[in-house]
Design an enzyme around this catalytic site. Structure first.
Site, PDB file in Angstrom:
ATOM      1  N   HIS A  89       0.791  -1.234   0.000  1.00 49.12           N
ATOM      2  CA  HIS A  89       0.000   0.000   0.000  1.00 49.12           C
ATOM      3  C   HIS A  89       0.815   1.271   0.000  1.00 49.12           C
ATOM      4  O   HIS A  89       0.240   2.362   0.005  1.00 49.12           O
ATOM      5  CB  HIS A  89      -0.926   0.047   1.224  1.00 49.12           C
ATOM      6  CG  HIS A  89      -2.118  -0.845   1.101  1.00 49.12           C
ATOM      7  ND1 HIS A  89      -3.284  -0.440   0.504  1.00 49.12           N
ATOM      8  CD2 HIS A  89      -2.315  -2.125   1.474  1.00 49.12           C
ATOM      9  CE1 HIS A  89      -4.165  -1.427   0.545  1.00 49.12           C
ATOM     10  NE2 HIS A  89      -3.592  -2.465   1.129  1.00 49.12           N
ATOM     11  N   LYS A 149      -9.591  13.772   3.806  1.00 52.05           N
ATOM     12  CA  LYS A 149      -8.718  12.600   3.843  1.00 52.05           C
ATOM     13  C   LYS A 149      -7.806  12.788   5.042  1.00 52.05           C
ATOM     14  O   LYS A 149      -7.829  13.851   5.671  1.00 52.05           O
ATOM     15  CB  LYS A 149      -7.899  12.487   2.560  1.00 52.05           C
ATOM     16  CG  LYS A 149      -7.246  13.811   2.125  1.00 52.05           C
ATOM     17  CD  LYS A 149      -6.511  13.699   0.793  1.00 52.05           C
ATOM     18  CE  LYS A 149      -7.409  13.657  -0.412  1.00 52.05           C
ATOM     19  NZ  LYS A 149      -7.326  12.451  -1.190  1.00 52.05           N
ATOM     20  N   ARG A 150      -6.993  11.789   5.389  1.00 55.63           N
ATOM     21  CA  ARG A 150      -6.021  11.989   6.453  1.00 55.63           C
ATOM     22  C   ARG A 150      -5.165  13.210   6.137  1.00 55.63           C
ATOM     23  O   ARG A 150      -4.882  13.484   4.973  1.00 55.63           O
ATOM     24  CB  ARG A 150      -5.150  10.735   6.609  1.00 55.63           C
ATOM     25  CG  ARG A 150      -5.852   9.607   7.318  1.00 55.63           C
ATOM     26  CD  ARG A 150      -6.368  10.003   8.682  1.00 55.63           C
ATOM     27  NE  ARG A 150      -5.270  10.138   9.613  1.00 55.63           N
ATOM     28  CZ  ARG A 150      -4.944   9.229  10.538  1.00 55.63           C
ATOM     29  NH1 ARG A 150      -5.671   8.130  10.665  1.00 55.63           N
ATOM     30  NH2 ARG A 150      -3.925   9.407  11.347  1.00 55.63           N
ATOM     31  N   LYS A 205      -0.192  14.532   0.956  1.00 49.24           N
ATOM     32  CA  LYS A 205      -1.523  14.773   0.371  1.00 49.24           C
ATOM     33  C   LYS A 205      -1.739  16.260   0.067  1.00 49.24           C
ATOM     34  O   LYS A 205      -2.681  16.635  -0.621  1.00 49.24           O
ATOM     35  CB  LYS A 205      -2.614  14.234   1.295  1.00 49.24           C
ATOM     36  CG  LYS A 205      -2.631  12.699   1.373  1.00 49.24           C
ATOM     37  CD  LYS A 205      -3.693  12.201   2.342  1.00 49.24           C
ATOM     38  CE  LYS A 205      -3.750  10.687   2.489  1.00 49.24           C
ATOM     39  NZ  LYS A 205      -4.519  10.012   1.428  1.00 49.24           N
ATOM     40  N   THR A 238      -8.847   6.291  -2.796  1.00 46.87           N
ATOM     41  CA  THR A 238     -10.188   5.781  -3.097  1.00 46.87           C
ATOM     42  C   THR A 238     -11.195   6.918  -2.911  1.00 46.87           C
ATOM     43  O   THR A 238     -12.281   6.869  -3.480  1.00 46.87           O
ATOM     44  CB  THR A 238     -10.581   4.599  -2.177  1.00 46.87           C
ATOM     45  OG1 THR A 238     -10.286   4.956  -0.825  1.00 46.87           O
ATOM     46  CG2 THR A 238      -9.826   3.344  -2.564  1.00 46.87           C
ATOM     47  N   LYS A 293     -14.812   7.960  -4.990  1.00 51.15           N
ATOM     48  CA  LYS A 293     -16.131   8.224  -4.392  1.00 51.15           C
ATOM     49  C   LYS A 293     -16.697   9.547  -4.904  1.00 51.15           C
ATOM     50  O   LYS A 293     -17.889   9.649  -5.198  1.00 51.15           O
ATOM     51  CB  LYS A 293     -16.010   8.278  -2.860  1.00 51.15           C
ATOM     52  CG  LYS A 293     -15.500   6.995  -2.216  1.00 51.15           C
ATOM     53  CD  LYS A 293     -15.155   7.255  -0.734  1.00 51.15           C
ATOM     54  CE  LYS A 293     -14.321   6.133  -0.155  1.00 51.15           C
ATOM     55  NZ  LYS A 293     -13.679   6.530   1.127  1.00 51.15           N
TER      56      LYS A 293
HETATM   57  C1  LIG Z   1     -12.409   6.743   1.425  1.00 51.88           C
HETATM   58  C2  LIG Z   1     -11.963   7.130   2.778  1.00 51.88           C
HETATM   59  C3  LIG Z   1     -10.622   7.388   3.016  1.00 51.88           C
HETATM   60  C4  LIG Z   1      -9.569   7.367   1.941  1.00 51.88           C
HETATM   61  O1  LIG Z   1      -9.526   8.624   1.327  1.00 51.88           O
HETATM   62  P1  LIG Z   1      -8.334   9.077   0.367  1.00 51.88           P
HETATM   63  O2  LIG Z   1      -8.789  10.378  -0.165  1.00 51.88           O
HETATM   64  O3  LIG Z   1      -8.207   8.042  -0.708  1.00 51.88           O
HETATM   65  O4  LIG Z   1      -7.112   9.186   1.220  1.00 51.88           O
HETATM   66  C5  LIG Z   1     -10.250   7.758   4.299  1.00 51.88           C
HETATM   67  N1  LIG Z   1     -11.150   7.847   5.301  1.00 51.88           N
HETATM   68  C6  LIG Z   1     -12.459   7.623   5.094  1.00 51.88           C
HETATM   69  C7  LIG Z   1     -13.412   7.762   6.222  1.00 51.88           C
HETATM   70  C8  LIG Z   1     -12.912   7.244   3.827  1.00 51.88           C
HETATM   71  O5  LIG Z   1     -14.222   7.006   3.646  1.00 51.88           O
END
Ligand SMILES: *Cc1c(COP(=O)(O)O)cnc(C)c1O
Length: 820
Positions: free
Chosen positions: A369, A560-561, A566, A668, A672
């Site tokens: 990952h 996101k985190r 990022k 991911t 979404k």
């Molecule tokens: C999808 C998701 C992530 C991953 O988000 P990225 O933008 O790909 O880092 C992290 N936390 C939650 C709660 C998510 O639903």
């Protein structure tokens, strides 16, 4: 003999899905299991009763699925993951059972409000971010595409911390998701395994035979199973998520060993319970502490013992293990399972070393990952040896075999041999979990096309040369049930209305929407759904934060985190630059924009926490300045989790996916947003690259350096200072932040953070700034042509079907697990 199934005893008649009978069931659960009269029942009691009634319906399908697998002798997939970020389960279960109408009617009859009680369900946050959420999407898709599977993980008492923002700073509070109990789970008191640590290894030599190794552990505890059934779309199948909890060995047993030492017994029990108390809150970074390594071994060992027990019970012996069992390692966290498998096969099941290794490699597969070198797990040899003396012996034995074979290869240099070794000998000797996972598996996959290619060139360069057939790509996916159907009912209704139901079973059927992209009446309806979702988010923000945001502005979202790679910082700096521009040129036609942020920082990650404070400081100044009123607003929404994502994503116009190229393995979140009709502003990183291929470059806004350019710049001695001095907007924005314009109370607060950009700028913020700012003005231009915007947004939804986790799981099942 224990019989696993008795076909002469049929399963009971499944519970009815009819609304009246469902209402009767809920009432029965309330009275007889919750133990409450309707006149005193609180919303929490009703929630529990509803979950129990729904769980019964899931359980009917679960029994059926389990029998089917057993009777067909099917291969089972075991997905080992230290994280499962599953979120709430009620809506998912109701939707996948197709009982939405029934539950609405039943609750209307009982005068209970579904939305109200569903909002009380805790958000199970047994994960940090993308890796854990992927595991949750995969569990749902394995059930949907009918792969018999078990997810194995840890039942943390405290999941990821709850984030509050106090005076702009992140404050971490414990998340007690089990406070009201967990009605979804079945506690399997009978499924317990002993887990050991420490001690020594005795060698027993018997004349003429291979010596036997007997591990005499110093510490012993138990792993207890808790099962949650996971239901697939249209209840095609129900699989099991089995989470382990640590407990002391039964005190009666303990007494035998400790000769009545009750204080000792008590200490053991606290020690055991501590093991599964907390999830480590670091994302894309190894936690490095002994407790973490203990957690990794604890759940790996329990899972393997369980797998071998189940296999022997059904098939009699282990000879056909690789044909009937596929074990998947979600990152290196469970990599010690490879060694534990060897120990169990050799020491407990009497299988010879070479045969055990062959079986292990055929059974295991591993997903990588991250390429971040600092995130690759390694453990000091002395620590490993102290906790796992027998495993350390096996690691040396496996290493000897592997290095011997490697040396036989043509052109094997000493450096190449050093790189593939299971032990890092440079400096303090360390066990390399990545190499164990790679060499112990027949398949190693990356999570996007770009990431997989980079894996071959970087972390696994030498291992890939020895095993060129092992690395393969499986681009991540998301479950379209949670991330389209359930979180965006308005859009789902519209799509069904126009192209029918087929996309619900095959997400790629969304393609049919492409034909409506230019249809003005469809555009209006699509736009209206987005407006409703934006209004819903505005209301939520009004209630939660008391901030008003205008649904007619662009909703520009980065959630996101919080991590430097990022690049939330790039986004904030651009906001500051835009703020300057609007104030300097009030006569221009600025596009109203709301920039929304959410995300948690690892508690020990200083810069990430400072970035949260900066977002809040900048928000306070900008939001209170009348000069930009109605044009620019910044909002930081606290406590990002799955449920927050579910309301924010359907309301997004613009999705920020702006990581430094080469550093985001897949992402991911990007998927979404796009499937919900947001345009992406992003770099050519992770799965953004493949999204561009599917969606079309003209329907996204791509900017910035490529992964190759980033690497070249770093190699050539990149000079950020020169670049910053050449960009007026950037240097103004950076000086404003570092000189304290947004932090009058502590003017030096951001000096070091911004100094880092001048000094080394590892994440290429300065290098990408101008391109990013220009891309944002391109976004404004598209927004001003609402038809053009809507066409692009529709094409995003229409073309994202391939990124379903059903597609990803079919690929895993076919290419890696041999399970479809
Ligand atoms: C999808 C998701 C992530 C991953 O988000 P990225 O933008 O790909 O880092 C992290 N936390 C939650 C709660 C998510 O639903």
């Amino acid at each position: 003999m224990n019989k696993v199934t008795n076909p002469d005893l049929p399963l009971p008649t499944p519970r009815s899905h009819d609304a009246d009978e469902l209402a009767a069931s809920i009432l029965e659960k309330l009275i007889y299991q919750v133990g409450k009269d309707t006149i005193v029942a609180k919303p929490h009691d009703w929630l529990r009763a509803v979950i129990l009634a729904i769980r019964d319906r899931v359980t009917d399908k679960w029994m059926e699925s389990t029998r089917k697998t057993y009777e067909a002798g099917s291969k089972r997939v075991y997905y080992l993951s230290l994280e499962f970020l599953i979120g709430r389960l009620l809506r998912d279960a109701i939707s996948n059972l197709e009982m939405i109408d029934a539950i609405n009617k039943a609750l209307a009859k009982l005068d209970v409000n579904l939305v109200e009680i569903a909002g009380l369900e805790p958000d199970a946050a047994l994960g940090n971010g993308g890796l854990g959420r992927l595991a949750a999407c995969f569990m749902e898709s394995m059930a949907t595409v009918d792969v018999p599977a078990y997810g194995y993980g840890i039942r943390y008492v405290n999941g990821l911390f709850r984030q509050e923002i106090a005076d702009g700073w992140q404050v971490e509070l414990p998340e007690n998701w089990l406070a009201h109990g967990n009605p979804w789970e079945f506690h399997r008191r009978e499924s317990t395994y002993e887990i050991n640590f420490g001690g020594k290894v005795d060698i027993i030599e018997e004349g003429g035979k291979e010596p036997r190794y007997v591990w005499k552990p110093a510490e012993r505890m138990m792993a207890e199973a808790y099962d949650t059934p996971v239901v697939g779309w249209r209840a095609k199948r129900v699989n099991t998520l089995r989470l382990w909890s640590a407990d002391a060995i039964d005190p009666i047993l303990l007494d035998k060993f400790n000769a009545g030492d009750h204080i000792g017994a008590l200490q053991e029990s606290t020690k055991a319970e501590t093991l599964t108390r907390v999830l480590y809150p670091a994302d894309a970074n190894p936690a490095g502490q002994e407790l973490r390594l203990r957690q990794e071994y604890f759940f790996s060992s329990a899972s393997l013992q369980d797998i071998l027990r189940r296999h022997k019970q059904q098939f009699g012996d282990l000879s056909n293990l690789p044909e009937k069992v596929a074990i998947h390692l979600n990152d290196t966290h469970p990599a010690i399972a490879v060694i534990e498998m060897m120990r169990l096969l050799i020491d407990i099941h009497d299988i010879a070393f070479d045969e055990a290794w062959d079986m292990t490699v055929k059974t295991f597969a591993y997903t990588n990952h991250t390429l971040l070198p600092e995130a690759l797990e390694t453990w000091p040899v002395p620590l490993f040896e102290r906790l796992f003396p027998r495993h350390m012996q096996l690691i040396y034995q496996i290493n000897a075999k592997i290095l011997l074979e490697a040396r036989k290869q043509k052109g094997a240099t000493d450096e190449a041999i050093r790189q593939i070794s299971l032990i890092d000998e440079g400096g303090e000797r360390r066990v390399r979990m990545g190499n164990i996972a790679f060499l112990g598996s027949h398949s190693i996959n990356g999570v996007s096309a770009l990431h997989t290619e980079l894996m071959k060139e970087t972390v696994f360069y030498n291992l890939h040369r020895i095993h060129p057939d092992r690395i393969n790509n499986k681009t991540n996916g998301i479950t379209p049930r949670r991330w389209l159907k359930e979180c965006n009912p308005g859009l789902t209704r519209l799509i069904r209305d126009v192209i029918g139901d087929e996309f619900l079973d095959d997400t790629e059927k969304l393609k049919a929407l492409d034909a409506f992209a230019e249809d003005s009446s469809f555009q209006e309806r699509f736009d209206a759904v987005k407006r409703e979702n934006k209004a819903r988010l505005s209301n939520l923000i009004g209630e939660r934060l008391g901030t008003r945001i205008d649904p007619s502005a662009i909703f520009d979202i980065q959630i996101k985190r919080i991590h430097e790679y990022k690049r939330q910082l790039l986004n904030i700096i651009e906001a500051v630059a835009l703020y300057d521009q609007i104030r300097s040129h009030p006569e221009m036609d600025w596009v109203p924009r709301v920039k929304l942020f959410a995300g948690k920082a690892a508690p020990s990650y200083h810069n990430a926490k400072l970035i949260i404070k900066l977002a809040n400081d900048v928000a306070r100044v900008i939001n209170s300045d009348p000069a930009v009123r109605g044009l620019l607003k910044i909002v930081f929404i606290p406590n990002y989790n799955v449920s927050t994502a579910e309301v924010m994503i359907p309301a997004a116009d613009l999705s920020e996916q702006i990581s430094t190229a080469g550093m985001e393995a897949s992402g991911t979140g990007n998927m979404k947003f796009a499937i919900n009709g947001a345009l992406t502003i992003g770099t050519l990183d992770g799965a953004n690259v493949e999204m561009r291929d599917w969606i079309g470059a003209e329907n996204m806004v791509i900017f910035g350096m490529t992964a190759e350019e980033v690497e070249a710049a770093r190699a050539d001695g990149y000079n950020p200072r020169e670049l910053i001095e050449g960009s007026k907007e950037l240097s103004q924005a950076l000086s404003a932040i570092s000189s304290g314009v947004f932090s009058h109370d502590d003017p030096g607060r951001y000096a070091d953070l911004i100094g880092g950009i001048y000094d080394h700028d590892w994440f290429m913020v300065a290098a990408d700034f101008d391109a990013y700012a220009a891309a944002q003005r391109q976004v404004d231009a598209i927004w001003n042509d609402r038809t053009a915007w809507n066409v692009k947004a529709i094409r995003n939804t229409a073309r994202m079907g391939w990124f379903s986790s059903d597609r990803a799981i079919r690929e895993y099942a076919r290419d890696i697990w041999g399970a479809l």
